[in-house]
Motif scaffolding. Sequence first.
Motif, PDB file in Angstrom:
ATOM      1  N   PRO A   1      85.416  -2.200  47.671  1.00  0.00           N
ATOM      2  CA  PRO A   1      84.223  -1.687  46.996  1.00  0.00           C
ATOM      3  C   PRO A   1      84.477  -0.409  46.205  1.00  0.00           C
ATOM      4  O   PRO A   1      83.919  -0.217  45.125  1.00  0.00           O
ATOM      5  CB  PRO A   1      83.234  -1.475  48.150  1.00  0.00           C
ATOM      6  CG  PRO A   1      83.639  -2.484  49.163  1.00  0.00           C
ATOM      7  CD  PRO A   1      85.133  -2.545  49.082  1.00  0.00           C
ATOM      8  N   SER A   2      85.340   0.477  46.725  1.00  0.00           N
ATOM      9  CA  SER A   2      85.589   1.743  46.022  1.00  0.00           C
ATOM     10  C   SER A   2      86.340   1.520  44.704  1.00  0.00           C
ATOM     11  O   SER A   2      86.234   2.341  43.792  1.00  0.00           O
ATOM     12  CB  SER A   2      86.407   2.680  46.903  1.00  0.00           C
ATOM     13  OG  SER A   2      85.671   3.057  48.036  1.00  0.00           O
TER      14      SER A   2
ATOM     15  N   ASP B   1      87.495   2.286  52.619  1.00  0.00           N
ATOM     16  CA  ASP B   1      86.716   1.047  52.776  1.00  0.00           C
ATOM     17  C   ASP B   1      87.183   0.246  53.987  1.00  0.00           C
ATOM     18  O   ASP B   1      86.370  -0.308  54.740  1.00  0.00           O
ATOM     19  CB  ASP B   1      86.833   0.198  51.503  1.00  0.00           C
ATOM     20  CG  ASP B   1      86.087   0.811  50.326  1.00  0.00           C
ATOM     21  OD1 ASP B   1      85.278   1.730  50.553  1.00  0.00           O
ATOM     22  OD2 ASP B   1      86.300   0.357  49.188  1.00  0.00           O
TER      23      ASP B   1
ATOM     24  N   LYS C   1      85.828   1.054  57.517  1.00  0.00           N
ATOM     25  CA  LYS C   1      84.490   0.582  57.902  1.00  0.00           C
ATOM     26  C   LYS C   1      84.530  -0.828  58.484  1.00  0.00           C
ATOM     27  O   LYS C   1      83.605  -1.263  59.163  1.00  0.00           O
ATOM     28  CB  LYS C   1      83.573   0.592  56.681  1.00  0.00           C
ATOM     29  CG  LYS C   1      83.349   1.994  56.101  1.00  0.00           C
ATOM     30  CD  LYS C   1      82.585   1.922  54.790  1.00  0.00           C
ATOM     31  CE  LYS C   1      82.521   3.296  54.132  1.00  0.00           C
ATOM     32  NZ  LYS C   1      82.209   3.196  52.690  1.00  0.00           N
ATOM     33  N   VAL C   2      85.595  -1.541  58.175  1.00  0.00           N
ATOM     34  CA  VAL C   2      85.664  -2.949  58.569  1.00  0.00           C
ATOM     35  C   VAL C   2      86.731  -3.188  59.637  1.00  0.00           C
ATOM     36  O   VAL C   2      86.477  -3.870  60.631  1.00  0.00           O
ATOM     37  CB  VAL C   2      85.976  -3.817  57.325  1.00  0.00           C
ATOM     38  CG1 VAL C   2      86.265  -5.247  57.724  1.00  0.00           C
ATOM     39  CG2 VAL C   2      84.821  -3.744  56.332  1.00  0.00           C
TER      40      VAL C   2
ATOM     41  N   GLU D   1      88.177  -7.834  48.193  1.00  0.00           N
ATOM     42  CA  GLU D   1      87.312  -6.864  47.537  1.00  0.00           C
ATOM     43  C   GLU D   1      87.518  -5.474  48.136  1.00  0.00           C
ATOM     44  O   GLU D   1      87.527  -5.334  49.366  1.00  0.00           O
ATOM     45  CB  GLU D   1      85.852  -7.282  47.725  1.00  0.00           C
ATOM     46  CG  GLU D   1      84.856  -6.313  47.112  1.00  0.00           C
ATOM     47  CD  GLU D   1      83.405  -6.712  47.383  1.00  0.00           C
ATOM     48  OE1 GLU D   1      82.541  -6.359  46.577  1.00  0.00           O
ATOM     49  OE2 GLU D   1      83.157  -7.395  48.408  1.00  0.00           O
TER      50      GLU D   1
ATOM     51  N   ALA E   1      84.703  -8.482  57.136  1.00  0.00           N
ATOM     52  CA  ALA E   1      83.969  -8.023  58.326  1.00  0.00           C
ATOM     53  C   ALA E   1      83.654  -9.205  59.247  1.00  0.00           C
ATOM     54  O   ALA E   1      83.722  -9.093  60.478  1.00  0.00           O
ATOM     55  CB  ALA E   1      82.683  -7.314  57.899  1.00  0.00           C
ATOM     56  N   GLU E   2      83.325 -10.339  58.647  1.00  0.00           N
ATOM     57  CA  GLU E   2      83.036 -11.539  59.435  1.00  0.00           C
ATOM     58  C   GLU E   2      84.288 -11.997  60.201  1.00  0.00           C
ATOM     59  O   GLU E   2      84.205 -12.375  61.368  1.00  0.00           O
ATOM     60  CB  GLU E   2      82.528 -12.652  58.506  1.00  0.00           C
ATOM     61  CG  GLU E   2      82.515 -14.056  59.078  1.00  0.00           C
ATOM     62  CD  GLU E   2      81.459 -14.280  60.150  1.00  0.00           C
ATOM     63  OE1 GLU E   2      80.608 -13.395  60.357  1.00  0.00           O
ATOM     64  OE2 GLU E   2      81.512 -15.354  60.798  1.00  0.00           O
TER      65      GLU E   2
ATOM     66  N   ARG F   1      89.091 -15.509  46.690  1.00  0.00           N
ATOM     67  CA  ARG F   1      88.871 -14.111  47.037  1.00  0.00           C
ATOM     68  C   ARG F   1      88.089 -13.993  48.345  1.00  0.00           C
ATOM     69  O   ARG F   1      87.370 -14.907  48.744  1.00  0.00           O
ATOM     70  CB  ARG F   1      88.081 -13.429  45.905  1.00  0.00           C
ATOM     71  CG  ARG F   1      88.864 -13.349  44.596  1.00  0.00           C
ATOM     72  CD  ARG F   1      88.143 -12.513  43.558  1.00  0.00           C
ATOM     73  NE  ARG F   1      86.961 -13.195  43.038  1.00  0.00           N
ATOM     74  CZ  ARG F   1      86.111 -12.646  42.180  1.00  0.00           C
ATOM     75  NH1 ARG F   1      86.302 -11.402  41.756  1.00  0.00           N
ATOM     76  NH2 ARG F   1      85.072 -13.333  41.731  1.00  0.00           N
TER      77      ARG F   1
ATOM     78  N   THR G   1      85.270 -11.441  50.012  1.00  0.00           N
ATOM     79  CA  THR G   1      84.411 -10.264  49.891  1.00  0.00           C
ATOM     80  C   THR G   1      84.675  -9.365  51.091  1.00  0.00           C
ATOM     81  O   THR G   1      85.258  -9.788  52.103  1.00  0.00           O
ATOM     82  CB  THR G   1      82.923 -10.664  49.892  1.00  0.00           C
ATOM     83  OG1 THR G   1      82.593 -11.182  51.183  1.00  0.00           O
ATOM     84  CG2 THR G   1      82.640 -11.722  48.827  1.00  0.00           C
ATOM     85  N   ILE G   2      84.221  -8.129  50.978  1.00  0.00           N
ATOM     86  CA  ILE G   2      84.404  -7.218  52.104  1.00  0.00           C
ATOM     87  C   ILE G   2      83.566  -7.708  53.300  1.00  0.00           C
ATOM     88  O   ILE G   2      83.962  -7.527  54.463  1.00  0.00           O
ATOM     89  CB  ILE G   2      84.078  -5.766  51.685  1.00  0.00           C
ATOM     90  CG1 ILE G   2      84.610  -4.770  52.701  1.00  0.00           C
ATOM     91  CG2 ILE G   2      82.591  -5.569  51.406  1.00  0.00           C
ATOM     92  CD1 ILE G   2      86.103  -4.599  52.710  1.00  0.00           C
ATOM     93  N   GLU G   3      82.487  -8.396  53.003  1.00  0.00           N
ATOM     94  CA  GLU G   3      81.695  -9.003  54.093  1.00  0.00           C
ATOM     95  C   GLU G   3      82.465 -10.145  54.765  1.00  0.00           C
ATOM     96  O   GLU G   3      82.347 -10.356  55.974  1.00  0.00           O
ATOM     97  CB  GLU G   3      80.349  -9.513  53.580  1.00  0.00           C
ATOM     98  CG  GLU G   3      79.353  -8.441  53.175  1.00  0.00           C
ATOM     99  CD  GLU G   3      79.550  -7.975  51.733  1.00  0.00           C
ATOM    100  OE1 GLU G   3      80.476  -8.464  51.065  1.00  0.00           O
ATOM    101  OE2 GLU G   3      78.771  -7.105  51.278  1.00  0.00           O
ATOM    102  N   ASP G   4      83.234 -10.908  53.969  1.00  0.00           N
ATOM    103  CA  ASP G   4      84.086 -11.945  54.578  1.00  0.00           C
ATOM    104  C   ASP G   4      85.060 -11.299  55.559  1.00  0.00           C
ATOM    105  O   ASP G   4      85.286 -11.811  56.665  1.00  0.00           O
ATOM    106  CB  ASP G   4      84.894 -12.681  53.503  1.00  0.00           C
ATOM    107  CG  ASP G   4      84.042 -13.557  52.603  1.00  0.00           C
ATOM    108  OD1 ASP G   4      82.908 -13.885  52.996  1.00  0.00           O
ATOM    109  OD2 ASP G   4      84.514 -13.909  51.504  1.00  0.00           O
TER     110      ASP G   4
END
Lengths: 547, 547
Positions: B243-244, B325, B328-329, B241, B265-266, B258, B260-263
């Motif tokens: 986000p932008s 994006d 940030k991660v 992902e 970050a995790e 897929r 996610t951007i949270e994945d």
Amino acid sequence: MNCLRGFKSLLYGFFFSFVLSIWVRVHGQNIWPMPKSVSFGNRTLSLSSNFELRTYRSNYLDSSGILNEAFERMMHLVKAGHMLKTDFPDSGIQDSVDIALNTFDDMLTSLPVLAGINIAIRSPNETLNFGIDESYYLYVPDTGSILFARVEAATVFGALHALETFSQLCNFNFTTKALELHSAPLTIYDQPRFPYRGLLIDTSRHYLPVAVIKSVIDSMSYSKLNVLHWHIVDDQSFPIEVPSYPKLWKGAYSNSERYTIEDAAEIVKYAEQRGVNVLAEIDVPGHTSSWGFGYRSLWPSNGCRNPLDVSNEFAFEIIDGILLDFRKVFKFKFVHLGGDEVFMGKAPYILLFYSELNDNNMTLSDGYRYFVLRAQNIAISHGYDIINWEETFNNFGGKLSPKTVVHNWLGQGVAQKVVAAGLRCIVSNQDRWYLDHLDVPWQHFYANEPLTNITDPNQRKLVLGGEVCMWGEQIDTSNIQRTIWPRAAAAAERLWTPLEKLPKNPREVALRLAHFRCLLNQRGIQAAPLDGYSRNGPQDPGSCINQ
Amino acid sequence: MNCLRGFKSLLYGFFFSFVLSIWVRVHGQNIWPMPKSVSFGNRTLSLSSNFELRTYRSNYLDSSGILNEAFERMMHLVKAGHMLKTDFPDSGIQDSVDIALNTFDDMLTSLPVLAGINIAIRSPNETLNFGIDESYYLYVPDTGSILFARVEAATVFGALHALETFSQLCNFNFTTKALELHSAPLTIYDQPRFPYRGLLIDTSRHYLPVAVIKSVIDSMSYSKLNVLHWHIVDDQSFPIEVPSYPKLWKGAYSNSERYTIEDAAEIVKYAEQRGVNVLAEIDVPGHTSSWGFGYRSLWPSNGCRNPLDVSNEFAFEIIDGILLDFRKVFKFKFVHLGGDEVFMGKAPYILLFYSELNDNNMTLSDGYRYFVLRAQNIAISHGYDIINWEETFNNFGGKLSPKTVVHNWLGQGVAQKVVAAGLRCIVSNQDRWYLDHLDVPWQHFYANEPLTNITDPNQRKLVLGGEVCMWGEQIDTSNIQRTIWPRAAAAAERLWTPLEKLPKNPREVALRLAHFRCLLNQRGIQAAPLDGYSRNGPQDPGSCINQ
């Protein structure tokens, strides 16, 4: 990839879209193995971020924590694929799509919320063993003020199956980043077709670390297999501690490649918590070369290390000691006593050994039978029923104890003879259910029918089920799971699902099995692609679902 | 096995005994990778059943729990092999050997007890990044009233390495069923030879579930690798992902394959907690066919999907959005911008595309260079240093930003040219360090020296280290770990251990590497046997240690 291959890629794209459209269509039924009865609607529910377990009207008190731990594991599994929005503190990484997401938040809140699952269990008993009631009923409502999924089960072990099924119904929504359940309202009645659904592992040819055995047990529970047949010892090594005869594990490959008796107890406990029985095997009188490293007198003569010597009383004493110790750890109704591949009269040492037998007025085959039957009696004296490989039946079936279950492996058509003789049977014909036969594809595993040519209802009941066998000559930690899965799952559906629901052509379940293989991968299990030659890795780039 | 094979088995027996006797001899030094300096005695200590972590005189407060969690993981690892007597309530299963064990209990109590480990960390900072101090000192005393192992480290990440080393010193005693540490007193000074010790994974050719990536990170930390190079996207799929640009992951293989951007970050957080940096790669302008599924205008023309069109401003806008994006991660000092295999002028579509370029008075190679350099500037504007594959250096090395690290892959001899030009370099020559090259045995991985033909001390410093690459065309969950290990571990020692301690002949470390492979197996990692062809399973029954 360069542009010369652009068109090929385009074609792949169309193919993927086609496959995925089918996948979406069967979405509501992507459960493996297929339950006895499923009916479902088309409403989507959102799982509460505080999804909880309740046990209203349950007679089972869960003092040992089996149910609570299974619920926690289930929640961990459905959350392991992706981070949930609610579990991830806002870190600013989604700033740019907040507007888009707000729309979806509204969408999310407009979905009915499933608050938890209520599990009512009739029996307070939590002792796992052969033949317990594994049935369950699962209902997911789609209307009401507070929605709870409902499970009813006779035993906690039926409830574990319900939780596994429920986990396969949960999906991650990549837009809302929350868990959902599609196809509500949903009603499932389920129970296994056979009470014995096994997988054999072999820790003599290669030692398998405790962590690996636990991983195999985890994966078994995902396809509702319920017997881990632990072929512990064999010619090559004797890795387990036998407290009564503490020198036996001198036959281990090395000091570190051993299981303490506490390790064995831990494995049994771990399996029971997942509804899996552990069937211990000591294979006698053949396959015993490793025994004599600790007790040299068990070797029949210089240079000959097996079979155990029928004229040696110590051989029976040691079997008695092993089973005395095993009984404290392995609580399953059955113990496996092997009895296969007892090679008589070929090598000079065997001839020498049997010439001694002849002094006792025994023929070669008399000696073999005497050994097996006496070992059976020892097992019975410790409270076990016995499983023996089919050679014992083929050679002296009429003499076997009525407590015997005959374990077929040589070929097809054995079960019908065994049950006609009034004995029980489990099926593992090697041409279809030996996982080390790498030339057998999953379709053959799926199509192997244990009740072939058995029509008498009383005889059909004597077929307890079957077992896929992962012999360890060329198997170790590096490749065991990819050799077991997905083929064992194909057999698992054959053993679980009612015959009338199994299609004649395995092709009809290919996509659902591929989906289950991807689910195993997501859970960290190294299930191999369905395509190709049994356990080969993927040959080309592509989606999990069509490999 | 029958008796015809008795003699063969006897020979095997002798061989095993021989191998094991060697194994026992090197016992005190079975650490992988070999530390910079080790000295040890011959005293055995027993680990306390309440073995504890202390942080007396530490400046690091562990507010995020990195150290405590690493200690808990370490204890879990050393206990995972076997049940400890103290962890197993007496269940009567050991009745028959109680007398024997009492003797051993006396033996146990007569051993000095190691009560815990004290870790003193100089820096309160817990930000992981390139070039942090990973050194540590580990001392295990053998005399004193209360024995504590002592660790001193500049950063918490050095302390994590110390804990890994300590875990490899712990052994399970099968008699006392307690943990022991041999070879006390023991002193280790350790620090890595290179600051960049990487492993590439490729989630475009095959999606790897989050659980699998985490398992790879776990295993990296066992051999002290510190950079996970995540080749996220490529021609075949765009699984992440952004986000932008929320349509980009329409290029994923399927909805479920897929991240996610949270994945993401995790994964970064999980890696950092284990001392592993995550290097994200977006490979431009080639290897980008999957980008256009979300944004069709990124495809240069009908039927041609890559490279990105240098005349299309939107291509640079989208790279800017991705890196905005990512920043940030992915907090690592570097981002990888690829730049390899940009095929120019071969296919008709490419010619068409470049004929458009010619309108802008650019030659084909001008366009390639312009794209790479502009992408570099975008990355720099987001605070990144850049890594580019070596073709960028080979084609226009003098124009690259001084913030560039050139990533060698095509062959040997590149690093010396790169550092002579004053740029930094990491080494991954495919003939030695590509894990998908299944014909390259571990010995070649071990012997590949990044500093070959580089003698100037200042130039040597420009070689940051190296990376083994697990490209994913034929790799998925089912086979990734057995393809990575043990060969990646061989490279890991090359990158960690001082050159003067590395033997010229890899055969000298074979047994220690085999021991490490068995350790990986015990920890549930599917490391393949050393014998045979790269990742083959075992060919015959046998001990883990000699396969």
